[in-house]
Design a protein around this motif. Structure first.
Motif, PDB file in Angstrom:
ATOM      1  N   ILE A 143      13.362   7.687 -18.118  1.00 34.99           N
ATOM      2  CA  ILE A 143      12.461   8.827 -18.233  1.00 34.99           C
ATOM      3  C   ILE A 143      13.123   9.856 -19.137  1.00 34.99           C
ATOM      4  N   ASP A 144      12.440  10.244 -20.180  1.00 35.60           N
ATOM      5  CA  ASP A 144      13.060  11.066 -21.214  1.00 35.60           C
ATOM      6  C   ASP A 144      13.064  12.563 -20.920  1.00 35.60           C
ATOM      7  N   TYR A 145      12.236  12.998 -19.978  1.00 35.14           N
ATOM      8  CA  TYR A 145      12.111  14.437 -19.759  1.00 35.14           C
ATOM      9  C   TYR A 145      12.496  14.804 -18.332  1.00 35.14           C
ATOM     10  N   PRO A 146      13.340  15.841 -18.169  1.00 31.04           N
ATOM     11  CA  PRO A 146      13.664  16.285 -16.816  1.00 31.04           C
ATOM     12  C   PRO A 146      12.445  16.851 -16.117  1.00 31.04           C
ATOM     13  N   GLY A 147      12.475  16.845 -14.792  1.00 33.30           N
ATOM     14  CA  GLY A 147      11.358  17.379 -14.027  1.00 33.30           C
ATOM     15  C   GLY A 147      11.212  16.688 -12.690  1.00 33.30           C
ATOM     16  N   GLU A 148      10.113  17.014 -12.001  1.00 36.74           N
ATOM     17  CA  GLU A 148       9.807  16.438 -10.696  1.00 36.74           C
ATOM     18  C   GLU A 148       8.782  15.313 -10.863  1.00 36.74           C
ATOM     19  N   TYR A 149       9.059  14.179 -10.232  1.00 36.65           N
ATOM     20  CA  TYR A 149       8.196  13.012 -10.331  1.00 36.65           C
ATOM     21  C   TYR A 149       7.956  12.437  -8.931  1.00 36.65           C
ATOM     22  N   GLU A 150       6.920  11.612  -8.826  1.00 37.39           N
ATOM     23  CA  GLU A 150       6.649  10.883  -7.593  1.00 37.39           C
ATOM     24  C   GLU A 150       6.670   9.383  -7.885  1.00 37.39           C
ATOM     25  N   LEU A 151       7.435   8.659  -7.084  1.00 35.20           N
ATOM     26  CA  LEU A 151       7.534   7.215  -7.199  1.00 35.20           C
ATOM     27  C   LEU A 151       6.790   6.576  -6.041  1.00 35.20           C
ATOM     28  N   ILE A 152       5.997   5.564  -6.356  1.00 33.14           N
ATOM     29  CA  ILE A 152       5.336   4.757  -5.329  1.00 33.14           C
ATOM     30  C   ILE A 152       5.689   3.296  -5.599  1.00 33.14           C
ATOM     31  N   ALA A 153       6.124   2.591  -4.561  1.00 37.27           N
ATOM     32  CA  ALA A 153       6.343   1.152  -4.663  1.00 37.27           C
ATOM     33  C   ALA A 153       5.262   0.460  -3.842  1.00 37.27           C
ATOM     34  N   ALA A 154       4.676  -0.586  -4.394  1.00 34.30           N
ATOM     35  CA  ALA A 154       3.574  -1.280  -3.718  1.00 34.30           C
ATOM     36  C   ALA A 154       3.712  -2.782  -3.921  1.00 34.30           C
ATOM     37  N   THR A 155       3.433  -3.530  -2.867  1.00 33.76           N
ATOM     38  CA  THR A 155       3.346  -4.977  -3.042  1.00 33.76           C
ATOM     39  C   THR A 155       2.008  -5.316  -3.688  1.00 33.76           C
ATOM     40  N   THR A 156       1.899  -6.512  -4.180  1.00 38.34           N
ATOM     41  CA  THR A 156       0.590  -7.052  -4.546  1.00 38.34           C
ATOM     42  C   THR A 156      -0.119  -7.441  -3.255  1.00 38.34           C
ATOM     43  N   LEU A 157      -1.323  -7.986  -3.337  1.00 31.87           N
ATOM     44  CA  LEU A 157      -1.953  -8.494  -2.120  1.00 31.87           C
ATOM     45  C   LEU A 157      -1.066  -9.594  -1.544  1.00 31.87           C
ATOM     46  N   LEU A 158      -1.077  -9.722  -0.218  1.00 34.33           N
ATOM     47  CA  LEU A 158      -0.233 -10.689   0.478  1.00 34.33           C
ATOM     48  C   LEU A 158      -1.115 -11.575   1.351  1.00 34.33           C
ATOM     49  N   ALA A 159      -1.073 -12.874   1.104  1.00 33.03           N
ATOM     50  CA  ALA A 159      -1.898 -13.808   1.869  1.00 33.03           C
ATOM     51  C   ALA A 159      -1.094 -15.055   2.193  1.00 33.03           C
ATOM     52  N   ILE A 198       7.630   8.984  -3.045  1.00 37.47           N
ATOM     53  CA  ILE A 198       9.052   9.323  -2.992  1.00 37.47           C
ATOM     54  C   ILE A 198       9.319  10.357  -4.075  1.00 37.47           C
ATOM     55  N   GLU A 199       9.798  11.510  -3.700  1.00 34.93           N
ATOM     56  CA  GLU A 199      10.054  12.576  -4.669  1.00 34.93           C
ATOM     57  C   GLU A 199      11.313  12.275  -5.458  1.00 34.93           C
ATOM     58  N   ILE A 200      11.164  12.316  -6.786  1.00 37.28           N
ATOM     59  CA  ILE A 200      12.272  12.030  -7.701  1.00 37.28           C
ATOM     60  C   ILE A 200      12.519  13.251  -8.581  1.00 37.28           C
ATOM     61  N   THR A 201      13.755  13.667  -8.678  1.00 31.23           N
ATOM     62  CA  THR A 201      14.118  14.748  -9.586  1.00 31.23           C
ATOM     63  C   THR A 201      14.934  14.178 -10.726  1.00 31.23           C
ATOM     64  N   VAL A 202      14.451  14.339 -11.932  1.00 32.21           N
ATOM     65  CA  VAL A 202      15.177  13.896 -13.122  1.00 32.21           C
ATOM     66  C   VAL A 202      15.836  15.120 -13.721  1.00 32.21           C
ATOM     67  N   ILE A 203      17.155  15.082 -13.826  1.00 34.53           N
ATOM     68  CA  ILE A 203      17.911  16.224 -14.345  1.00 34.53           C
ATOM     69  C   ILE A 203      18.180  16.060 -15.820  1.00 34.53           C
TER      70      ILE A 203
END
Length: 205
Positions: A143-159, A198-203
């Motif tokens: 990520i090239d710019y500092p700031g506050e970001y939100e990360l989400i991790a998700a599975t694909t559908l599970l069967a 998930i709150e991410i801070t890029v410095i």
């Protein structure tokens, strides 16, 4: 978990809607073995923040570096552990865990060297799993710019198996549901396991 029996015609329609053009690849025992080997060969991250989501059959955990600097490459790691009682053949997308990062304005963060957001292909696999077996995904970002970001991790559908007669229980899937979706597509989306933001801070670099 509910069993659903659907016709071949419906399968073809749902595949296109849910996975955006899935290419089915028959999984085998080597696929699961590869997942375990890659997990054992991975070096620990230097300081991590861990998020975990548990359902009746799976545990999704995510590792994020404690410090991320603008312009520097970092690694996100996700692990999906099967905790069900019976052996299964898991139908899932590739990769099974996907990462999404947005800035304060809700725009997807660019994360490659050409400034493009992360993209995923519509490929699916069948992977045999036993109780306690883990599937791990690592994804490098920048990520090239500092700031506050939100990360989400998700599975694909599970069967279990394909056709998708048995969908596994998902969690935190609401943001993946839209009013204009058919009930079947909504049902498929509900088999995703998703972390809370998930709150991410890029410095500064």
């Amino acid at each position: 978990m509910k069993r659903r029996f659907i016709t071949v015609g419906v399968i073809l329609v749902v595949v296109g809607l849910a996975l955006g053009g899935v290419v089915l690849a028959g999984g085998n025992e080597r696929t699961a073995d590869r997942n375990e080997k890659s997990a054992g060969q991975t070096e620990p991250l230097d300081g991590v923040l861990v998020e975990e989501v548990r359902t009746s059959d799976f545990i999704l955990s995510v590792e994020v570096p404690e410090e991320i600097r603008a312009g520097e490459v970092f690694t996100l790691r996700g692990t999906l552990e099967y905790i069900g009682e019976e052996d299964i053949r898991l139908f899932h997308g590739l990769p099974v865990i996907r990462f999404y990062m947005v800035d304060r304005d809700g725009k997807y963060a660019a994360n490659d060297f050409l400034g493009h957001p992360r993209g995923y292909l519509g490929i699916a696999l069948l992977t045999p799993l036993e109780t306690g077996q883990k599937m791990q995904v690592e994804d490098t970002w920048r990520i090239d710019y500092p700031g506050e970001y939100e990360l989400i991790a998700a599975t694909t559908l599970l069967a279990n198996e394909c056709p998708w007669e048995e969908l596994f229980e998902g969690k935190n899937y609401e943001r993946f549901i839209r009013d204009d979706m058919t009930e079947r597509v909504k049902e498929l989306r509900r088999s995703k396991i998703v972390t809370a933001p998930i709150e991410i801070t890029v410095i500064g670099g």
